[in-house]
Design a protein around this motif. Structure first.
Motif, PDB file in Angstrom:
ATOM      1  N   ASP A 182       0.834  -1.212   0.000  1.00 22.33           N
ATOM      2  CA  ASP A 182       0.000   0.000   0.000  1.00 22.33           C
ATOM      3  C   ASP A 182       0.866   1.258   0.000  1.00 22.33           C
ATOM      4  O   ASP A 182       2.052   1.213   0.358  1.00 22.33           O
ATOM      5  N   ARG A 189      -0.971  -5.705   1.145  1.00 21.11           N
ATOM      6  CA  ARG A 189      -2.409  -5.973   1.292  1.00 21.11           C
ATOM      7  C   ARG A 189      -2.832  -7.116   0.370  1.00 21.11           C
ATOM      8  O   ARG A 189      -2.463  -7.146  -0.801  1.00 21.11           O
ATOM      9  N   MET A 450      -5.773   9.760  -0.392  1.00 18.01           N
ATOM     10  CA  MET A 450      -4.981   9.697   0.843  1.00 18.01           C
ATOM     11  C   MET A 450      -4.114  10.956   0.986  1.00 18.01           C
ATOM     12  O   MET A 450      -3.994  11.512   2.080  1.00 18.01           O
TER      13      MET A 450
ATOM     14  N   THR B  23      -9.279  -6.658   6.532  1.00 15.23           N
ATOM     15  CA  THR B  23      -8.720  -5.325   6.823  1.00 15.23           C
ATOM     16  C   THR B  23      -8.507  -5.084   8.319  1.00 15.23           C
ATOM     17  O   THR B  23      -7.795  -4.148   8.684  1.00 15.23           O
ATOM     18  N   GLN B  25      -6.749  -6.766  10.162  1.00 13.19           N
ATOM     19  CA  GLN B  25      -5.335  -7.058  10.469  1.00 13.19           C
ATOM     20  C   GLN B  25      -4.415  -5.914  10.025  1.00 13.19           C
ATOM     21  O   GLN B  25      -3.239  -5.894  10.359  1.00 13.19           O
ATOM     22  N   PHE B  26      -4.927  -4.973   9.235  1.00 16.84           N
ATOM     23  CA  PHE B  26      -4.081  -3.919   8.673  1.00 16.84           C
ATOM     24  C   PHE B  26      -3.707  -2.886   9.738  1.00 16.84           C
ATOM     25  O   PHE B  26      -4.523  -2.561  10.613  1.00 16.84           O
ATOM     26  N   PRO B  27      -2.500  -2.327   9.672  1.00 18.74           N
ATOM     27  CA  PRO B  27      -2.101  -1.313  10.665  1.00 18.74           C
ATOM     28  C   PRO B  27      -2.800   0.031  10.427  1.00 18.74           C
ATOM     29  O   PRO B  27      -3.338   0.267   9.339  1.00 18.74           O
ATOM     30  N   LEU B  29      -2.587   4.490  10.826  1.00 14.97           N
ATOM     31  CA  LEU B  29      -1.575   5.554  10.752  1.00 14.97           C
ATOM     32  C   LEU B  29      -1.192   6.011  12.167  1.00 14.97           C
ATOM     33  O   LEU B  29      -1.899   5.729  13.134  1.00 14.97           O
ATOM     34  N   HIS B  33      -5.653   7.421  12.420  1.00 17.76           N
ATOM     35  CA  HIS B  33      -6.571   7.317  11.294  1.00 17.76           C
ATOM     36  C   HIS B  33      -6.286   6.052  10.485  1.00 17.76           C
ATOM     37  O   HIS B  33      -5.145   5.589  10.453  1.00 17.76           O
ATOM     38  N   PRO B  34      -7.340   5.528   9.805  1.00 16.55           N
ATOM     39  CA  PRO B  34      -7.088   4.299   9.024  1.00 16.55           C
ATOM     40  C   PRO B  34      -6.190   4.595   7.831  1.00 16.55           C
ATOM     41  O   PRO B  34      -6.376   5.607   7.164  1.00 16.55           O
ATOM     42  N   GLY B  35      -5.217   3.779   7.585  1.00 14.80           N
ATOM     43  CA  GLY B  35      -4.303   3.978   6.449  1.00 14.80           C
ATOM     44  C   GLY B  35      -4.583   2.969   5.361  1.00 14.80           C
ATOM     45  O   GLY B  35      -5.482   3.163   4.537  1.00 14.80           O
ATOM     46  N   PRO B  36      -3.849   1.841   5.374  1.00 11.25           N
ATOM     47  CA  PRO B  36      -4.017   0.856   4.299  1.00 11.25           C
ATOM     48  C   PRO B  36      -5.416   0.241   4.248  1.00 11.25           C
ATOM     49  O   PRO B  36      -5.807  -0.298   3.223  1.00 11.25           O
TER      50      PRO B  36
END
Lengths: 501, 152
Positions: A182, A189, A450, B23, B25-27, B29, B33-36
């Motif tokens: 990403d 991802r 983003m 999602t 499991q995604f890290p 920011l 705030h949500p990133g990936p």
């Protein structure tokens, strides 16, 4: 002026001119075979463009698509099957005239007015693109986000069949674009620990799969088609076209302008331009009763519009990096592959490439007259090429082309998987072009969103604060809400009619 | 169309739920705030929304469905599309071991024969075609196609 001369020089280099001639013949051949589309031809061409310089690569797509769109008219006139979807609007009229013994006139009109339409589109491209590029120089991530969103929304709006299914196809393309590392944190991802997936789904095998392999799968399901081809005296095709041009000069002007405008709209392609020009032509005609029964006016209008649309499609692709149709989605992929970033900066940094593209349109449309004559002359032979030999050949070119990009059999797996997805989706009424547009626009959409969010400290209102961004955002929201309004209006109208009855 | 819409809509809705599940499991920011996960979650939601709409439209169409007219009989071979996929898989499996020319020619012969080209004609055309493709890609475009058993 210096770049203009450079552009012409690049275009007329012997190697590039050879590419133009070969791709013209290739486009004419694929376009005149019913069931093989210009998009399929473009997708099979990409592996070759991978090994070319940027100018021949772009020029090959320009000439191939112009010739293929024209050549689609040949089987429409001779066997009542459009070679490409862009000829479908006036197939009935073309064939009706052929049955009346006017095949030569129809094919002559197809050649000449396709070329005129293409030239008109090229002039608009040359005038509009640099002006729009100047405006686009002031664009930031907010405007680019809305442009990508608008392009995707327009694609769904104009997709054939159900818009909901078109939206799902677009989402699938966007989802495929998220596979890999990403852009914000470099987090992998949806890779499922596969090293090959870290770089994401390779655009070229995916596209050859969606358009090429799915087409092969559809074709092998059907038996061989045998056509009773009307013989044409090619020598006579141009007699009377001058008179028709004088008679329908305003139609040509109107349809050329309409076709180019449709092309500039993101997502709408040559088939939509032809259908719209047909509808407008019928409404304005003094002989509307002839439409569907052999109207030469219909052929003049639609044939001009679909070729004019091709150059129009390149305007958003070159200026904003937003594809006008599935072929320009391929073009954007080719530009990225060549290390060129489509957008206003390309007009400043590599103007010679842009000029070469402009002149490629002019050269391709001028060459359409002799090459078109040749195609008409050999039409009966081309329509007799057995598909049972052609289709396996296409499959092998698709496999080899997918492998050639990274020399990796993993890409052939992507090709097969995308072929299955494309085949089953089309079979169930889902359009496949939005998948490719989603795949191309996905990274642009996400990256600009983003960037904008981080710049604005997650304040969504800033997407409507800049004037152009607000305008584009409003148009996009209107496009999103339009289907709901249309359904509501339709229901209200039906209710009103019911009460009246 | 209703049954196809149930299946299609169901698959897309399930895909949306699957994307959402992954999602988590995604890290996120540094600022929380949500990133990936942001973009995939939006897409997951759209898959669920539009997938459900397809199911709903299928249900509505099913209710309003009138008896279909007898379709014109067209001879379709439903096995052939699957054969294409099997042949692509075979290419992936055997190209490195057998080489491009042998694997490609075999695939072409099988497909042409299945499309009712005579064995002799399909063999001659396949060999000629695969040699042409090999020359274009390997010699002109300099793509290192696998040599396999032929080993040159």
């Amino acid at each position: 002026m210096e770049f203009l001369i450079q552009g012409i020089g690049l275009l007329l280099a012997p190697k590039t001119f050879l590419v133009i001639c070969v791709c013209s013949l290739y486009g004419l051949f694929v376009g005149s075979i019913p069931g093989l589309s210009a998009t399929l031809a473009a997708s099979l061409l990409i592996p070759f463009t991978f090994f070319m310089d940027p100018v021949p690569a772009l020029v090959s797509i320009v000439t191939m698509s112009a010739m293929a769109i024209f050549a689609g008219d040949i089987p429409a006139a001779l066997v009542r099957i459009p070679g490409t979807p862009s000829s479908a609007a006036y197939t009935q009229d073309s064939f009706a005239l052929t049955q009346q013994g006017k095949a030569e006139m129809v094919l002559g009109v197809d050649v000449v007015f396709s070329a005129i339409g293409g030239l008109m589109g090229a002039v608009v491209l040359m005038c509009a693109a640099p002006l729009l590029a100047e405006v686009a120089m002031n664009f930031s991530s907010f405007e680019y986000f809305w442009l990508a969103a608008l392009g995707l929304s327009a694609t769904v709006m104009v997709s054939r069949g159900s818009q909901v299914k078109g939206a799902l196809a677009m989402c699938l393309g966007l989802f495929l674009s998220t596979i890999g590392v990403d852009i914000t944190l470099g987090y992998p991802r949806f890779t499922f620990e596969s090293v090959e997936l870290l770089n994401g789904i390779s655009f070229i095998p995916a596209m050859i799969g969606v358009f090429g392999v799915s087409e092969v799968m559809r074709n092998v399901m059907q038996g061989e088609m045998h056509f009773a081809v009307t013989r044409v005296q090619a020598g006579k095709i141009f007699s009377g076209t001058g008179r028709l041009f004088i008679k329908y000069k305003w139609n040509v002007l109107r349809s050329g302008a309409l076709g180019t405008f449709i092309g500039i709209l993101p997502g709408a392609g040559a088939d939509i331009a032809a259908w719209l020009a047909y509808a407008v032509s019928k409404r304005g005609s003094k002989e509307p009763e002839k439409y569907g029964n052999g109207s030469i006016e219909a052929i003049v209008d639609s044939g001009t519009a679909n070729n004019a649309c091709l150059a129009g499609d390149w305007v958003p692709a070159l200026v904003f990096g937003i594809p006008g149709d599935s072929i320009t989605a391929i073009v954007i992929g080719v530009l990225f592959m060549k290390g060129l970033r489509p957008g206003p900066m390309i007009f400043e940094k590599q103007p010679e490439i842009i000029y070469a593209v402009y002149f490629a349109f002019i050269v391709a449309n001028l060459l359409m007259i002799p090459f078109g004559y040749l195609a008409v002359k050999t039409s009966s032979q081309m329509l007799r090429v057995p598909k049972k030999i052609l289709i396996p050949g296409i499959l092998m070119f698709a496999i080899t082309g997918a492998f050639a990009i990274n020399n990796d059999v993993f890409d052939i797996g992507v090709l097969g998987l995308m072929g299955i997805i494309g085949y089953f989706m089309e079979k169930n009424g889902y359009p496949v072009a939005p998948i490719v547009l989603g795949l191309v626009l996905g990274p642009i959409l996400e990256q600009n969103f983003m960037t904008s969010m981080i710049k604005s400290d997650w304040d969504l209102t800033l997407f409507f604060m800049r004037p152009i961004s607000a305008l584009l955002g409003t148009i996009t929201v209107i496009v999103w809400l339009f289907p709901f309004f249309a359904t509501f209006l339709e229901k209200t109208k039906k209710k009103g009619n019911g009460q009246l009855q | 169309m209703a049954k196809k819409d149930y299946i299609g809509g169901g698959i897309f809705t399930a895909l949306g739920i699957f994307i959402w599940a992954l999602t988590f499991q995604f890290p996120v920011l540094d600022d929380g705030h949500p990133g990936p996960s942001l973009f995939p979650r939006v897409l997951g939601t759209l898959f669920i929304f539009f997938g459900s709409m397809v199911i709903l439209n299928g249900w509505r169409a099913g209710r309003a469905e009138t008896p279909a007219l007898p379709e014109e009989e067209v001879q379709l071979n439903y096995f052939n599309p699957f054969l294409v996929i099997i042949l692509i898989a075979a290419f992936i499996a055997f190209a490195r071991k057998l080489g491009f020319i042998i694997t490609g020619a075999t695939i072409l012969i099988i497909l042409m024969m299945k499309l009712r080209v005579s064995p002799l004609r399909s063999s001659i055309i396949s060999v000629a075609l695969i040699c042409f493709i090999y020359l274009v890609f390997s010699k002109v475009l300099r793509v290192p196609l696998p040599h396999g058993l032929l080993g040159w």
